[in-house]
Design a protein around this motif. Structure first.
Motif, PDB file in Angstrom:
ATOM      1  N   VAL A  78     -38.727  19.823 -14.362  1.00 24.37           N
ATOM      2  CA  VAL A  78     -39.946  19.226 -14.935  1.00 24.37           C
ATOM      3  C   VAL A  78     -39.558  18.571 -16.263  1.00 24.37           C
ATOM      4  CG1 VAL A  78     -41.518  20.883 -13.857  1.00 24.37           C
ATOM      5  CG2 VAL A  78     -40.608  21.371 -16.130  1.00 24.37           C
ATOM      6  N   VAL A  82     -43.086  19.215 -20.775  1.00 21.52           N
ATOM      7  CA  VAL A  82     -43.838  20.221 -20.017  1.00 21.52           C
ATOM      8  C   VAL A  82     -43.305  21.621 -20.336  1.00 21.52           C
ATOM      9  CG1 VAL A  82     -44.390  21.037 -17.687  1.00 21.52           C
ATOM     10  CG2 VAL A  82     -44.445  18.594 -18.199  1.00 21.52           C
ATOM     11  N   VAL A 179     -46.141  23.115 -14.766  1.00 20.08           N
ATOM     12  CA  VAL A 179     -46.998  21.922 -14.640  1.00 20.08           C
ATOM     13  C   VAL A 179     -48.475  22.326 -14.685  1.00 20.08           C
ATOM     14  CG1 VAL A 179     -47.670  20.020 -13.109  1.00 20.08           C
ATOM     15  CG2 VAL A 179     -45.248  20.600 -13.369  1.00 20.08           C
ATOM     16  N   LYS A 210     -48.459  15.752  -9.748  1.00 21.96           N
ATOM     17  CA  LYS A 210     -47.494  15.682 -10.863  1.00 21.96           C
ATOM     18  C   LYS A 210     -46.260  16.533 -10.564  1.00 21.96           C
ATOM     19  CE  LYS A 210     -49.949  14.489 -15.160  1.00 21.96           C
ATOM     20  NZ  LYS A 210     -50.302  13.200 -14.706  1.00 21.96           N
ATOM     21  N   SER A 211     -46.487  17.751 -10.059  1.00 23.83           N
ATOM     22  CA  SER A 211     -45.335  18.621  -9.776  1.00 23.83           C
ATOM     23  C   SER A 211     -44.483  18.005  -8.666  1.00 23.83           C
ATOM     24  CB  SER A 211     -45.785  20.037  -9.404  1.00 23.83           C
ATOM     25  OG  SER A 211     -46.638  20.020  -8.279  1.00 23.83           O
ATOM     26  N   TRP A 214     -42.495  14.967 -10.282  1.00 22.35           N
ATOM     27  CA  TRP A 214     -41.494  15.408 -11.263  1.00 22.35           C
ATOM     28  C   TRP A 214     -40.365  16.189 -10.588  1.00 22.35           C
ATOM     29  CZ3 TRP A 214     -45.818  17.075 -15.194  1.00 22.35           C
ATOM     30  CH2 TRP A 214     -46.161  15.968 -15.987  1.00 22.35           C
TER      31      TRP A 214
END
Ligand code: ZN
Length: 237
Positions: A78, A82, A179, A210-211, A214
Motif C-alpha cells: 500500500v 496509508v 486501507v 483502492k485496496s 494499490w
C-alpha cells in the motif's frame, strides 16, 4: 491555620480524562504544607537532592520511551501515506478531538463527529464507533474471516497474524486493514471539513477498489478484480 487553593483555569475540563487529571492534581496538593522559612527549590528525583542531568535522562527513558516496545509493521503493498496514517494512529498521534484538547486546542465538541456518541479517540473512531464496526463487519464478510472483535487500535494491526492462509494472503489482508483505516479517516474528515455524511456503502466500495488498485500495483501477483471481489487467495502474491 487552614489554607485552600484558589485555582484560576483558562477553561473548564472538557473530558473525563481531564477531570480525572484535575482531581489527581488537587488531591496531590491538599492539604498545602507551608512553613515559616524562605522559599527554595528542591530536587526530589534522587535521595541526595542534588540535580543531575543523568537522572533526568534515565527518568525520561524509563517513563516515556521504553515502556511500549511497540513496533509497527510496514506494508509495501500500500502507499507509504496509508501506512504512515496507521503508524501515527498507533502512536496516538493523529488529531482526533481528545488529542486536540490534550494539546490545549479548543474544539467545539469532543464527541465523535460521525456518531455523536462517545469521546473521539483513536480507539473510538476506528473500533468503538458504530460506523467503524459496520465497516469491519463488511470486511470480515468480504474476506471470509470470523467477525472482527478487537480491544485496541493496535489489535487491528495484528489480525492478519492470526488468520489462516499463505504469507501473501496475510499481507494482502493487512493491506486491506490499512486501507480501511485510511478510508475511515477520510470519511471522518469529510464529515468534519466538508459536511459530507458517512456512507457505509460508499466507504466499503472505496476500501475494495483502492485496496485492489494499490495492492495490484505494488505486489507482483496476477490480481484480477473478480478474484479480489471474492477475496480469492489463489491469485494474490
Ligand atoms: Zn463514533
Amino acid at each position: 491555620m487552614g489554607y485552600t487553593w484558589a485555582w484560576l483555569w483558562k477553561r473548564t475540563p472538557a473530558s473525563m480524562e481531564e477531570c480525572n487529571q484535575l482531581h489527581q492534581l488537587t488531591t496531590m496538593f491538599f492539604p498545602p504544607r507551608l512553613s515559616d522559612g524562605p522559599d527554595k527549590w528542591e530536587w526530589t528525583l534522587n535521595g541526595s537532592k542534588v540535580f543531575l542531568v543523568s537522572d533526568i535522562k534515565s527518568h525520561l527513558a524509563n517513563h516515556r520511551f521504553s515502556h511500549s516496545g511497540y513496533v509497527f509493521k510496514w506494508n509495501n503493498w500500500v502507499p507509504r501515506k496509508v501506512s504512515i496514517l496507521s503508524w501515527r494512529a498507533a502512536l496516538d498521534r493523529i488529531p482526533v478531538r481528545i488529542a486536540l484538547t490534550r494539546r490545549n486546542i479548543t474544539v467545539a465538541s469532543i464527541l465523535c463527529p460521525i456518531c455523536g456518541f462517545g469521546e473521539e479517540s483513536v480507539d473510538h473512531i476506528f473500533i468503538d464507533c458504530g460506523f467503524a464496526q459496520s465497516i469491519w463487519a463488511a470486511i470480515s464478510q468480504w474476506c471470509n474471516i470470523p467477525p472482527i472483535f478487537v480491544f485496541s487500535f493496535k489489535d487491528l494491526l495484528d489480525i492478519h497474524v492470526y488468520m489462516r492462509g499463505s504469507v501473501s494472503l496475510k499481507k494482502a489482508f493487512y493491506g486491506v486493514v490499512l486501507v480501511a483505516i485510511w478510508c475511515i479517516w477520510r470519511a471522518r474528515n469529510d464529515v468534519v471539513f466538508n459536511g459530507v455524511e458517512c456512507s457505509l456503502q460508499r466507504c466499503v466500495g472505496e476500501i475494495k477498489t483502492k485496496s485492489f488498485l494499490w495492492i495490484k500495483n505494488h505486489s507482483k501477483g496476477r490480481l484480477s478484480w473478480n478474484s479480489w471481489a471474492s477475496f480469492n487467495p489463489d491469485n494474490i502474491g
